[in-house]
Design a protein around this motif. Sequence first.
Motif, short mmCIF file in Angstrom:
data_model
loop_
_atom_site.label_atom_id
_atom_site.label_comp_id
_atom_site.label_asym_id
_atom_site.label_seq_id
_atom_site.Cartn_x
_atom_site.Cartn_y
_atom_site.Cartn_z
N LEU A 177 0.84 -1.20 0.00
CA LEU A 177 0.00 0.00 0.00
C LEU A 177 0.87 1.24 0.00
O LEU A 177 0.63 2.19 -0.75
CB LEU A 177 -0.88 0.02 1.26
CG LEU A 177 -2.17 -0.80 1.22
CD1 LEU A 177 -2.89 -0.68 2.56
CD2 LEU A 177 -3.07 -0.30 0.11
N THR A 178 1.89 1.23 0.84
CA THR A 178 2.77 2.39 0.92
C THR A 178 3.49 2.61 -0.40
O THR A 178 3.65 3.75 -0.86
CB THR A 178 3.81 2.18 2.05
OG1 THR A 178 3.12 1.72 3.20
CG2 THR A 178 4.53 3.46 2.37
N LYS A 211 6.53 6.68 -19.85
CA LYS A 211 6.94 5.40 -19.26
C LYS A 211 6.71 5.40 -17.75
O LYS A 211 6.25 4.40 -17.19
CB LYS A 211 8.40 5.11 -19.59
CG LYS A 211 8.62 4.76 -21.05
CD LYS A 211 10.05 4.31 -21.31
CE LYS A 211 10.21 3.88 -22.76
NZ LYS A 211 11.56 3.38 -23.05
N GLY A 220 3.02 7.29 -6.44
CA GLY A 220 2.25 8.49 -6.76
C GLY A 220 3.06 9.75 -6.51
O GLY A 220 3.04 10.68 -7.32
N ILE A 221 3.82 9.75 -5.42
CA ILE A 221 4.65 10.93 -5.14
C ILE A 221 5.71 11.10 -6.23
O ILE A 221 6.01 12.21 -6.66
CB ILE A 221 5.32 10.80 -3.75
CG1 ILE A 221 4.22 10.71 -2.69
CG2 ILE A 221 6.22 12.00 -3.47
CD1 ILE A 221 4.75 10.62 -1.31
N ASN A 247 5.97 15.63 -12.44
CA ASN A 247 5.19 16.73 -13.02
C ASN A 247 5.76 18.08 -12.64
O ASN A 247 5.58 19.07 -13.35
CB ASN A 247 3.73 16.64 -12.58
CG ASN A 247 3.03 15.48 -13.28
OD1 ASN A 247 3.51 14.98 -14.30
ND2 ASN A 247 1.93 15.03 -12.71
N LEU A 304 5.37 10.48 -9.22
CA LEU A 304 4.67 11.10 -10.34
C LEU A 304 4.55 12.62 -10.13
O LEU A 304 4.76 13.41 -11.05
CB LEU A 304 3.28 10.49 -10.44
CG LEU A 304 2.73 10.24 -11.82
CD1 LEU A 304 3.58 9.23 -12.54
CD2 LEU A 304 1.31 9.72 -11.70
N LEU A 305 4.22 12.99 -8.88
CA LEU A 305 4.10 14.43 -8.58
C LEU A 305 5.43 15.13 -8.80
O LEU A 305 5.49 16.21 -9.38
CB LEU A 305 3.64 14.62 -7.13
CG LEU A 305 2.20 14.26 -6.80
CD1 LEU A 305 1.93 14.48 -5.32
CD2 LEU A 305 1.23 15.08 -7.64
N SER A 350 2.46 1.95 -3.29
CA SER A 350 1.53 2.53 -4.26
C SER A 350 1.49 4.05 -4.06
O SER A 350 1.50 4.82 -5.03
CB SER A 350 0.14 1.92 -4.04
OG SER A 350 -0.71 2.26 -5.08
N PHE A 351 1.49 4.46 -2.79
CA PHE A 351 1.51 5.88 -2.44
C PHE A 351 2.81 6.54 -2.92
O PHE A 351 2.79 7.59 -3.56
CB PHE A 351 1.35 5.99 -0.92
CG PHE A 351 1.48 7.38 -0.39
CD1 PHE A 351 0.61 8.39 -0.79
CD2 PHE A 351 2.47 7.68 0.54
CE1 PHE A 351 0.73 9.68 -0.28
CE2 PHE A 351 2.59 8.96 1.06
CZ PHE A 351 1.73 9.96 0.64
N LEU A 381 0.79 3.38 -13.20
CA LEU A 381 -0.54 2.76 -13.35
C LEU A 381 -0.47 1.27 -13.02
O LEU A 381 -1.30 0.72 -12.30
CB LEU A 381 -1.02 2.88 -14.80
CG LEU A 381 -1.82 4.10 -15.21
CD1 LEU A 381 -2.21 3.96 -16.67
CD2 LEU A 381 -3.07 4.21 -14.35
N HIS A 438 -0.16 0.69 -9.25
CA HIS A 438 -1.44 0.83 -8.54
C HIS A 438 -2.33 -0.37 -8.81
O HIS A 438 -3.00 -0.89 -7.92
CB HIS A 438 -2.19 2.09 -9.00
CG HIS A 438 -1.48 3.36 -8.69
ND1 HIS A 438 -0.89 3.62 -7.47
CD2 HIS A 438 -1.26 4.46 -9.44
CE1 HIS A 438 -0.34 4.82 -7.50
NE2 HIS A 438 -0.55 5.35 -8.69
N ASP A 461 -1.41 -3.21 -6.77
CA ASP A 461 -1.87 -2.99 -5.40
C ASP A 461 -3.34 -3.41 -5.27
O ASP A 461 -3.72 -4.10 -4.32
CB ASP A 461 -1.70 -1.50 -5.07
CG ASP A 461 -1.80 -1.25 -3.59
OD1 ASP A 461 -1.52 -2.20 -2.82
OD2 ASP A 461 -2.16 -0.14 -3.20
N ASN A 487 4.52 7.19 -16.19
CA ASN A 487 3.07 7.15 -16.00
C ASN A 487 2.52 5.74 -16.07
O ASN A 487 1.70 5.34 -15.25
CB ASN A 487 2.40 7.99 -17.09
CG ASN A 487 2.08 9.37 -16.57
OD1 ASN A 487 1.42 9.50 -15.56
ND2 ASN A 487 2.56 10.38 -17.26
#
Lengths: 662, 114, 216
Positions: free
Chosen positions: C89-90, C188, C96-97, C103, C99-100, C92-93, C194, C197, C200, C190
């Motif tokens: 779970l972590t 890549k 996401g970071i 960006n 990715l941020l 997956s989080f 996906l 996640h 997960d 991105n």
Amino acid sequence: MWDKIKDFSSEFFVTGDPLILGAQVSIAITMVAIVFVLTYFKKWRWLWTEWLTSVDHKKIGIMYIIASILMLFRGGVDALLMRMQLAAPQLEFLNAEHYNQIFTTHGVIMILFMAMPLMFGLFNIVVPLQIGARDVAFPFLNSLSFWMFFFGAMLFNMSFVIGGSPDAGWLAYPPLSGLSGSPGVGQDFYIWGIQISGIGSLATGINFIVTILKMRAPGMKLMKMPMFTWSVLSSCTTIIFAFPILTVTLFLLFLDRYMGAHFFTLDGGGNPMMYINLIWMWGHPEVYIVILPAFGIFSEIVSAFSKKKLFGYKSMVFALMSISFFSFFTWAHHFFTMGTGANVNAFFAVTTMLIAIPTGVKVFNWLFTMYRGKLSFPTPMMWTVAFIPCFVIGGMTGVLLSVAPADFQFHNSYFLIAHFHQVLIGGVVFGYFAGLYYWWPKMFGFKLHEGLGKWAFWFWNIGFYVCFMPQYALGLMGMTRRFNEYNFDMGWQPLNVVSTVGGFLMGIAFLFQVWQIAHSIKFYKKEKTGDTWDGRTLEWSIPSPAPMYNFARTPIVTEQDDWWEKKQRRLRGEADAPEVVQAEQAPLEPIHMPRNSGVPFVMSAFWFTAGFGFVWDWKWMIVLGLGGVIVTMLVRSFTYNTDYYIPVEEIERTEAAARGAH
Amino acid sequence: MANHNAHTEHGDHGGHEGGHGSMKSYVIGFLLSIVLTIIPLVAVMNDMFSKQVTTVIILIMAILQFAVQLLFFMHIRDEKKPRYNLISLIFGLVIMLTIVAGSIWIMTYNAVAT
Amino acid sequence: MAEAIKQKGHLAHAGHGSHDSGDHGHGHDHHDQEEMKTFGFWLFLITDVILFGVLFATYVVLRNNTAGGPLGSELIEMPGIIASTFILLTSSFTSGIALLEMNKGNKKGLITWLIITALLGASFIYLEVNEFIHLVHEGANIGTSAYWSAFFTLVGTHGLHVSLGLVWMTVLIVQIRRRGITPVTKRKVNIVSLYWHFLDVVWIFVFTIVYLMGVM
């Protein structure tokens, strides 16, 4: 040492059968001949750079079609061997083991290695041209799909001369296909051949969905798409949901055989029924996967040769898409006799009857399109017209089979055999032949000889009915499938002889087609206009064969059957929409194209190596194969220079040459 | 080619990437997913409810967890029209559920001796 | 026009006439290219949904078929499973970071968070391998009974997916280091995120259906 080699080769090669020995010798001679010809004419480099590494959808399509016609030949020979055995079972032309192998390979080859690649070939050739695109969404992946199919098919076919063919039926039900029922390597060839080509099919499904949804020419809204493109979309949708099921099911069977797992075994709590349940979840949608594009082809052809817009465009779209959805809800009708109880059988009987409705809608649409049309009947149209009654009869017997209580009588009888051959030959094969004749000029720049095509057509059709109508009767007389012998006093022999005669008539028809192709090549007559049939869709607006970039300028679409409407407007002397005029007069631009790549071929060859290693359980070969797959994937991932531009001068040269031929 | 179409059908276009997903939404998503994992864990480990009730609870939690990942991490909401991703996902889930439920239904009548 | 580019990465933008329509420049194509690939990958994930669906169906159908052998509830040790659940779970989080950070254009941050994600993934795999070794020692392997065949295949297939994701992330980190954040590497990252996640989500269902319901 010598003894060891002898032992090994007696296990490795199939020995002791004169038919197979003949095949082995002829395969060896053919291979030597091919190598000789390529070397003599110094064509190796040409083969590699122009074909094996090509990512051009048109070339990939042609390779698919060549491969599938070879497979049609092999599957057809299998069929004729079976018919010979059944016409005179007392002669024991084929023994039981050989007969089992032949009906297994006939089924697998015809569905997976003939119908599927022929379908993919047509997808490849037609779809990008119909939607005004320069290639498919992922050309590299497209090439990979083809080579995965090709090497998978080779692996499967190899079992014929090396190791022994699978013999547990085309869907390989356990426990017969398990280790206890099939200890030999034939079943492993089956698993890996299908698995490898199945990955390719899945990738093709994804590729064409993205192509159709994202790469249409500007202005081509979904509801203005040609019907064939719609049918490809519905077929590919079905592929991406159905093929993973096949992959997993065969993988579980592999685990049973290779790792001693107990999914489908009779001991250890395994349940062979689960395999049947799973395989038909793929197997049923699979038949729709191959038939839907045929429906699309018929729609194109009916409309082109009636000189009319397709009747009921929207209902056709709705029918296609709803079939691809409902095809996932009928699978249990393949095993009504499993004993699953009245509720389950009733449910699946009803869904099976329901799915006949959209198909019926389509038949009416085609008929109404022809109604009051300006009809002409060249070969593509003849196949289309022949398809309608044939498929209707096949569909009706299918509805008879869907009545669960009656199915207990029909199950696994020749009634069933006749039914599915009627829908698969009358629907799929007729459809793809119609498509081949229709788009042949677009592929190669010349038409196939019509006269010989008509001979082939009549032999196919008459042969078909002579072959399969007696089988309905045989089924009702109690003859079941997959027996190589029956006693004379059963009274089945006369009808079987008739059926065999029909089979050979279709064999002759195939020879006519080969002759037709050879004749048309020999008396090559260039198709000058690019619009052979006075067609309706975008593929006919460009020269035949299409230049490698397809469209020099991206076309602007304003309506359904855009090319036809444009021609009509010009005949009437009306002007095109301003944006269309502007787009057509815009200066040419360099065209961005993908580079050829050898990676798909090499990667698939490694998959083949790994598969072969798994079949024989040679660890070094498995490691080599899978290692090679990973390395080639990495090579691809790190390759950033994958495309180039075609300069304007070259486009101008190509276009001028095509125009000069007008 | 694609882009033209994209223009006609959804005005301007933007892909998946870029521009969305904030730290806040990731943190909320993460916290929710932790909570949604702890609830079923507690329910099962302490035998708090009857077997049926527990089964229902943990399945609901799993589905909610799925929704959280979809909304907060995979940004399914941010997709531009036409929502092919969402449509294909729904279709896929329907087929997947059919496979699972259909298999259970059919195989109930064909269970073998364990 | 150059819309037909389907292949990743293109270098030369220079030297082409501008479009009269203006907004279909090459950079634009590129965007479409990467968008198409992301969509293609999404479709692949959906096929993976079906793949896991079949494995779940098989597991559920065969869950009682232990053929007199050990039951899942007898051998499964929950603490390790709970730990690996929170680890995944972590991760997956953290993906996401990553990715941020991407960006924001922060290459270093992107690589750091990708490495953290990969390390979490690796510890998940480590725990899973340990669990499998433990089970085999206790006398449950893939050939023990239909139940265990289904168990190892379902859990193992998920583990294999995670392992592939690790290899993929490693390769990607190398590429980002070499090429920086470009439309291609961006796409890549991105899709790998996906994918992560998605794994997960699959694990949540493995956790619920195989483990929680198994020990109930």
